[in-house]
Structures are given as structure tokens and as C-alpha cells.
Write a protein that holds these residues in place. Structure first.
Motif, PDB file in Angstrom:
ATOM      1  N   ALA A 150       0.921  43.843  39.281  1.00  9.00           N
ATOM      2  CA  ALA A 150       0.670  42.566  38.619  1.00  9.00           C
ATOM      3  C   ALA A 150      -0.811  42.201  38.666  1.00  9.00           C
ATOM      4  O   ALA A 150      -1.397  41.775  37.659  1.00  9.00           O
ATOM      5  CB  ALA A 150       1.511  41.471  39.270  1.00  9.00           C
ATOM      6  N   VAL A 151      -1.458  42.361  39.822  1.00  3.46           N
ATOM      7  CA  VAL A 151      -2.873  42.003  39.938  1.00  3.46           C
ATOM      8  C   VAL A 151      -3.728  42.920  39.066  1.00  3.46           C
ATOM      9  O   VAL A 151      -4.690  42.472  38.419  1.00  3.46           O
ATOM     10  CB  VAL A 151      -3.315  42.055  41.409  1.00  3.46           C
ATOM     11  N   THR A 152      -3.382  44.211  39.034  1.00  2.00           N
ATOM     12  CA  THR A 152      -4.160  45.137  38.196  1.00  2.00           C
ATOM     13  C   THR A 152      -4.024  44.783  36.719  1.00  2.00           C
ATOM     14  O   THR A 152      -5.021  44.764  35.968  1.00  2.00           O
ATOM     15  CB  THR A 152      -3.689  46.575  38.449  1.00  2.00           C
ATOM     16  N   ALA A 153      -2.804  44.498  36.281  1.00  2.00           N
ATOM     17  CA  ALA A 153      -2.609  44.109  34.881  1.00  2.00           C
ATOM     18  C   ALA A 153      -3.299  42.780  34.589  1.00  2.00           C
ATOM     19  O   ALA A 153      -3.901  42.596  33.514  1.00  2.00           O
ATOM     20  CB  ALA A 153      -1.118  44.017  34.568  1.00  2.00           C
ATOM     21  N   GLY A 154      -3.236  41.839  35.527  1.00  2.00           N
ATOM     22  CA  GLY A 154      -3.913  40.561  35.341  1.00  2.00           C
ATOM     23  C   GLY A 154      -5.417  40.718  35.281  1.00  2.00           C
ATOM     24  O   GLY A 154      -6.108  39.988  34.548  1.00  2.00           O
ATOM     25  N   THR A 155      -5.953  41.699  36.034  1.00  2.65           N
ATOM     26  CA  THR A 155      -7.391  41.963  35.984  1.00  2.65           C
ATOM     27  C   THR A 155      -7.812  42.420  34.594  1.00  2.65           C
ATOM     28  O   THR A 155      -8.908  42.069  34.107  1.00  2.65           O
ATOM     29  CB  THR A 155      -7.749  43.028  37.029  1.00  2.65           C
ATOM     30  N   ALA A 156      -6.963  43.213  33.955  1.00  2.00           N
ATOM     31  CA  ALA A 156      -7.285  43.649  32.592  1.00  2.00           C
ATOM     32  C   ALA A 156      -7.402  42.459  31.655  1.00  2.00           C
ATOM     33  O   ALA A 156      -8.295  42.403  30.789  1.00  2.00           O
ATOM     34  CB  ALA A 156      -6.213  44.624  32.095  1.00  2.00           C
ATOM     35  N   VAL A 157      -6.536  41.454  31.807  1.00  2.00           N
ATOM     36  CA  VAL A 157      -6.570  40.270  30.953  1.00  2.00           C
ATOM     37  C   VAL A 157      -7.823  39.447  31.217  1.00  2.00           C
ATOM     38  O   VAL A 157      -8.543  39.040  30.288  1.00  2.00           O
ATOM     39  CB  VAL A 157      -5.304  39.422  31.159  1.00  2.00           C
TER      40      VAL A 157
END
Length: 742
Positions: free
Chosen positions: A90-97
Motif C-alpha cells: 500500500a505504501v509503495t503504491a501510494g508513493t507512486a501517486v
């Protein structure tokens, strides 16, 4: 340059010029946060659903229904691995955003989730390296305690390098989705990582924990609401970390690198709505459903927490009252049966401020009586001991103190004693005096007459509790066996001698004992200059029971932990006292009592190993707990029953109450269906066991929601109705759990 307009069907990334972070307007910032939440919630919700399902299916033996909430605690860290993986995703995907938003690119949530999954293995590897780095630093810090200069220099160098290493490892998450790892990071980027990844989430979680404990405990909220609030906090924490990582990476690499990386990915036409965030309620709804269904038919447990580091000396649950805890420094009264609210009465006032609590007893009406040992009552130099002190706090917690001179002390030794209260309210104090030669001890019993009715008028109960009940022979009191006094050895067994006491007298150097008038003094203190109160022990009667072929070891202090108790004093349903002295390094127990005018001390054998908790049953039986076995002995024979496969039950508790045996034991529990071996070895679960008879052929068990490592400091008491209270000390708090066995 302003961002060009984008049509609904445009699937190309929007690139801004020049090469700098795109300015973010209020509207775009709100859209970026909506996009971030739209990524975090779909990733985290499945893992938040898996967590209670796994616990319910695989951790059945860890289940407990505490304050109306299904608690599935475990001593194994393996159960948390799925949630850790989901968190990293979740944090990695949120970092992309967030990184894309800083570069002026609005990334689709589905694309961000896919990118986060692709970079997850690298992020998990970085997390493992960071964990090993912190563990190595802690290990190095432990070595520095040996004051070696070389290790100290290594630690200083390590402390200087570690923050940069951790910062580089943290940047692996955005680098896995936004581009290559930057060659360096600016000071502002490092500060942003520290604040957003570590300090900010820590402050948020700390505030949530404080709110959870002090303002909104689970018992005041409907089922599932607490879990929903915690899930919201977890999502906000992940969002804070993702925002910090994305911004720090973009600041370190520049927006051009992010735009080139994301140029091949489709962009979103508009920020997603908030309706999909309602999925966050699904895990909380599942937990609420499991709590209401109660699939394992768990008995309800109420839990109260007392913010005190007080050492426990005795616990009782008098009839018609809430539980009472006699601490070494204050009396803790539960104001309701669940012990959610308590009231403390300070034990030490001017009259006894130079003494130490040695033993305590809780009477059937709620009166608490302490035997205190003045600071000068024993000395290694063989000085003359001072008198012991008696402090009695009636049910309304008006406390009086007076002297009680215990004859025949042994210079240089801390006395050993135990206290209990008879059904008629009389105070009983058991004493041990080592005899010359070091091979034997003398057991004696001091009886203080019960207070007259006028000295203890009916008191209003504490708010939220029932009126104090009268004496109840069935009430079980877990008393402390601690320091006590010696008695003369020149009197034949069964003979009585007068005790030296100052009835109602003032303690030298202190104020005259007495009760404080309403509004003039705090409970637990004597009003200076007040009239003497009714004597606590005006005419003590000392009865020598006999001798035992052992001596308690010498101690340096007054307090003795429950598991180290050697002297026990019990009162059966008929009011007959039983004094038991346990051998310090062996299985033998000496039991003394008086029947039909004759007193005697008899020897019994407990479990074959060293020591262990024990209790006395009516008619002189003994029940011992050790090596997972319950051993019942009478004057004629002994029998054993296996209770648990855990051989470490020598440090737990066993009591006799209401015609049954109650024991606190631990049991090795299988975790995740993998048994109890390897990394899962040593994991235990505490249980309360009730045996219908001393032989324990018929029994009932209830699992407790307490850590097994603190069972050795737990106390157990039973009220006349069969309800059980377990009190355990966790260094800075006292946790009280009450339950009724099915």
C-alpha cells in the motif's frame, strides 16, 4: 507553463515544463489526496479482512471475549506477516501517486496499485535490511555497556552512518515505482523522511493509543467501532508515509525523472470519488459479526487497569462488594464488579510513614488490615527491634494504626509472617521463629479479637458498588505470606501467652491514631490530635502450634514476591486456622492447627520437585501445584492429577474457595496449526482451572487474556458466588480481570 487541458479519453501522461515540481493548487491537492486514499484502501482492506479470519480459524486457543470485544492475541509474530506485506504494498503504491502528483502527473489508482505490486519484492528486501541494521545497532549498544573504548567508537560511527543508510533504504520504495535510486539526497529530503516516515506516524499512533486508553476504550463503544477507528488511523499513517516518500524522492531526483518513468502509463481523467472509501468499514463489520456470534462460546471477561506500580499483598472479593486489592502502598477499591473504575486510599500516614507493609488480609466485610514492619525492626548488627504496626482500614476506608510488639524476635533476620481474617472478623497472624541450631522453627498463631460493632459501623459503599456484606465463610482471600515476627520458643505447643500491645496507642514520633472527621482529613490518614480509636488488637492471644524441621532463609527486605512465599495462613469454613510452612528447597510442608483444644504440627509431602504454590483444604488437606500436576494430600495418602503439559507452573497460584480448588496455570498452545516446536516453542496461554473436588477429576477451564510471562506475579481470589478475579502486575499498572466460569 500551465498544465494543458486533458480530454476524458487521453491516455498519455501530462508532462510539465520546465523541469521542476509542478505547482499544486488547492483543488489539485485535494484530488491527489483522494487518489492516494483510493489506492491505499483497496490494498489494505483485503489484508485487514484476512487478519481476523486467520486469527479466528487458526488461533482458537488465543481467543477471549474481553469487555464485549473479541480479543485474539498471540505470542507469535508470524500472524502479522500478511499485514506487513500488505502495508509495504500500500505504501509503495501510494508513493507512486504522491510522487506523480508532485511531478504534475495524475496517475490512475489501478496503475499505481500495479506498480506497487511490481516493486514489492525490492521493498521487502530493503525492509529486511533496515530491520537487520537497527538490530545490529541495538546489539552494539548493548556491548557498549561493558565500557570498552573500541565498542564505544564503533557505536558513535554507527550512529552517524545509520540515519543515512536508513534514508537510502527508505527511498527504495519510491525508486521502485518512480525511477532509479537518486545518487544522493538533500538535507530537506532527509528531514522530510524523518518527519513523515518515522516521527509523524509515531506521533499519530501515540495520540491514537492515548485516545484509546483514556477517552474511548472499547467498552464504551459499540462492537466494531474501535476496529473501524483503528483502521482509519492505519490508513492515515500509510498516507502520511507515502506522501513523505513521494515528496522526498521527487525533491531528490527532480520531476523530469518521474515524468520519464511514468510517460508510458495512462493517466486519470478526474480524481476518484470517496464512495469507494466505504470499503474500509468491511473489516470492522466482520469483527463486530464475530464478536456477536461468539463462535467459540467464550465466557465474557471484564478488564480494568489501575495506573499504579504498587506491589500486591492480598486480593479479596467480599460478599456484596466489588474486588479489593491490598497494595504495599495503598488500598485499591474497585467501584464496580468489572473494576473499570477504582478508588485508592493511601496506606501510609504520619503514624506509619517509617514502616514497610509486610502482610495484609482482606476481611469478608471489606476491611483491610496490614501488618507493617518498622524500618528498625531488624538489623544485621543485631540491634533491638522495634514494635510491629497494625493498620486497619474499615470498609469506608477510615484507617487507624497502633503498635503490636511481637515477642521473641531473632536479631539480624527479617521475620516471616502471614495474615488472614476469620469469618467473625478476627485478625490472625501466623509467625515463624527459627530455633537455635538452625535445624528447626517454631510455628505460632496470634489472634486479635474482632472489632466490636460500634468500632466498625456500617459504611456507605463506594460509588457503584453494593453495600458491604457481612462475614461470609465462603469468601476466598488470597493473602500474602511475607515478613512476620518471631514468637517465644519456651512455651509448650497449645499454650497461650499474652502479647504485648499498646491498645490504641500512638506510634512514637507519629500522630495519635484515629479516624479523620468528614471533610477534615483524607481517607487513610489519622487526624493529628484526635482521640484514640477503638484498639485493633487490644488483647492479642498467642498460641504456639509446634515445631517444623526447617528454617526460612534469611532475607534482606520486607516484601516477598508471591511465588517465593513459604508461610501460608488459611481459614476453613468453620473458622479454624491452618498454618503451613513450606520447605525452601524441597517438597516438604509442615501444617499446624489446633483441634479440640490440642495443637500440633504435622509433616506433609508436596510434589517431588522444589517448592511450588500450595493451599490448605478443610480437615487439614493440602493441594500443591507443580510440574503441571495438582497433588492432593491428606494425613493418610496423596493423589495426583495432570492439569497441563507445561512444567513451569511452580510460579503460579492455587486457592481453595467455596468447596472447590481454583488454579492459575499455563498451557503450551499450537500456533497456526504448526504445533509448539521450533520458533513457536515456549508459547503458552494462561488458564483459570476450577476443580470440583481436591482430586480435580472434574474441572472447568477458561483462557485468560494476559501475557503468560506475568503469570508468576498474578493473584487470584473468588467471591462467594463463584466469580473469579485475577490481578497481575505489569511494572507500571495493575490489570484486573473478572470472570465467571461456565
Amino acid at each position: 507553463m500551465a498544465e494543458p487541458e486533458q480530454g476524458p479519453g487521453d491516455d498519455t501522461a501530462v508532462l510539465d515544463e520546465p523541469a521542476r515540481e509542478a505547482p499544486i493548487s488547492t483543488g489539485r491537492a485535494a484530488g491527489a489526496w483522494r487518489s492516494l486514499l483510493a489506492v491505499l484502501v483497496p490494498v489494505l482492506v483485503p489484508f485487514l479482512l484476512i487478519d481476523p479470519v486467520l486469527r479466528t480459524l487458526l488461533l482458537r486457543h488465543d481467543a477471549a471475549l474481553v469487555d464485549g470485544r473479541l480479543r485474539l492475541d498471540t505470542g507469535s509474530w508470524l500472524i502479522h506477516l500478511p499485514l506487513v506485506v500488505g502495508w509495504c504494498w500500500a505504501v509503495t503504491a501510494g508513493t507512486a501517486v504522491t510522487g506523480a502528483a508532485r511531478a504534475g502527473v495524475r496517475l490512475r489508482p489501478a496503475t499505481a496499485i500495479r506498480l506497487g505490486l511490481r516493486g514489492l519484492p525490492l521493498v521487502l528486501l530493503a525492509l529486511a535490511i533496515a530491520t537487520a541494521t537497527v538490530a545490529l545497532e541495538v546489539w552494539t549498544l548493548a556491548l557498549v555497556s561493558e565500557a570498552r573504548v573500541a565498542w564505544l567508537a564503533a557505536l558513535i560511527a554507527f550512529l552517524l552512518v545509520t540515519p543515512f543508510v536508513l534514508a537510502r533504504l527508505a527511498l527504495v520504495a519510491p525508486a521502485s515505482v518512480l525511477g532509479g535510486l537518486p545518487p544522493g539526497a538533500t538535507f530537506s529530503a532527509l528531514a522530510l523522511l524523518v518527519l513523515g516516515v518515522a516521527l509523524g506516524p509515531a506521533a499519530l499512533l501515540g495520540a491514537a493509543v492515548t485516545l484509546h486508553r483514556e477517552v474511548l476504550p472499547p467498552r464504551v463503544l459499540p462492537a466494531g467501532v474501535t476496529e473501524l477507528l483503528w483502521h482509519v488511523v492505519l490508513v492515515l499513517t500509510a498516507a502520511l508515509q507515502a506522501a513523505a516518500l513521494g515528496r522526498a524522492f521527487t525533491a531528490a531526483t527532480g520531476p523530469d525523472e518521474v515524468r520519464r518513468t511514468l510517460s508510458a502509463h495512462p493517466v486519470a481523467g478526474a480524481a476518484p470519488g470517496l464512495l469507494r472509501l466505504a470499503a474500509l468499514a468491511l473489516p470492522a463489520a466482520l469483527v463486530a459479526a464475530l464478536t456477536l456470534v461468539n463462535p467459540y462460546r467464550l465466557p465474557p471477561i471484564a478488564e480494568g487497569v489501575i495506573a499504579s506500580s504498587d506491589a500486591v499483598l492480598a486480593v479479596g472479593w467480599p460478599a456484596g462488594r466489588a474486588p479489593v486489592i491490598a497494595g504495599a502502598f495503598r488500598v485499591h477499591d474497585c467501584l464496580d464488579d468489572t473494576c473499570h473504575h477504582t478508588r485508592d486510599t493511601p496506606l501510609f500516614a504520619e503514624a506509619n510513614r517509617h514502616a514497610s507493609a509486610a502482610a495484609a488480609a482482606v476481611a469478608p466485610d471489606g476491611t483491610v488490615t496490614y501488618v507493617l514492619l518498622p524500618d528498625n525492626s531488624y538489623s544485621s548488627g543485631g540491634g533491638a527491634p522495634g514494635p510491629a504496626l497494625l493498620t486497619r482500614c474499615d470498609p469506608a476506608r477510615r484507617c487507624d494504626t497502633e503498635q503490636l510488639t511481637l515477642p521473641g524476635p531473632t536479631p539480624g533476620r527479617a521475620p516471616t509472617l502471614a495474615a488472614a481474617t476469620a469469618p467473625d472478623g478476627a485478625l490472625l497472624v501466623a509467625t515463624v521463629r527459627p530455633l537455635p541450631g538452625g535445624a528447626a522453627s517454631e510455628l505460632a498463631l496470634i489472634r486479635c479479637p474482632p472489632p466490636p460493632p460500634a468500632a466498625n459501623p456500617p459504611a456507605s459503599p463506594p460509588p457503584g458498588s453494593a453495600a458491604p456484606g457481612g462475614p461470609s465463610p465462603g469468601a476466598a482471600v488470597s493473602g500474602a505470606a511475607s515478613p512476620g515476627a518471631a514468637v517465644p520458643g519456651t512455651v509448650s505447643p497449645g499454650a497461650t501467652v499474652p502479647g504485648a500491645t499498646v491498645p490504641g496507642g500512638a506510634v512514637p514520633g507519629g500522630a495519635a491514631p484515629g479516624s479523620a472527621a468528614p471533610g477534615s482529613a483524607a481517607p487513610g490518614s489519622a487526624a493529628p490530635g484526635s482521640a484514640a480509636a477503638t484498639p485493633i488488637c487490644a488483647t492479642p492471644k498467642v498460641t504456639v502450634l509446634g515445631t517444623a524441621a526447617t528454617q526460612p532463609p534469611a532475607r534482606d527486605g520486607a516484601y516477598e514476591s508471591p511465588k517465593a512465599r513459604l508461610l501460608s495462613l488459611s481459614v476453613d469454613d468453620s473458622g479454624a486456622p491452618w498454618v503451613a510452612l513450606r520447605e525452601a528447597n524441597g517438597p516438604r510442608i509442615w501444617l499446624g492447627t489446633c483441634a479440640a483444644g490440642a495443637c500440633a504440627v504435622t509433616e506433609r509431602h508436596g510434589p517431588p520437585q522444589r517448592g511450588g504454590p500450595f493451599t490448605v483444604t478443610p480437615a487439614g488437606g493440602t493441594v500443591h501445584l507443580g510440574a503441571g500436576r495438582l497433588r492432593h494430600c491428606t494425613a493418610e495418602s496423596c493423589s495426583e492429577q495432570l492439569l497441563t503439559a507445561d512444567p513451569r507452573d511452580d510460579d503460579t497460584t492455587v486457592v481453595w474457595a467455596n468447596g472447590a480448588v481454583y488454579a492459575l496455570v499455563t498451557e503450551p498452545v499450537s500456533r497456526l496449526g504448526l504445533g509448539n516446536a521450533g520458533p513457536l516453542a515456549g508459547i503458552r496461554r494462561p488458564f483459570v482451572v476450577r476443580c470440583a473436588e481436591p482430586t480435580c477429576r472434574r474441572r472447568q477451564t477458561v483462557a485468560l487474556a494476559i501475557p503468560p510471562e506475568i503469570v508468576s506475579s498474578a493473584w487470584l481470589a473468588v467471591d462467594p458466588g463463584g466469580r473469579v478475579v485475577v490481578v497481575h502486575d505489569r511494572s507500571d499498572t495493575l490489570t484486573v480481570q473478572t470472570l465467571r466460569l461456565p
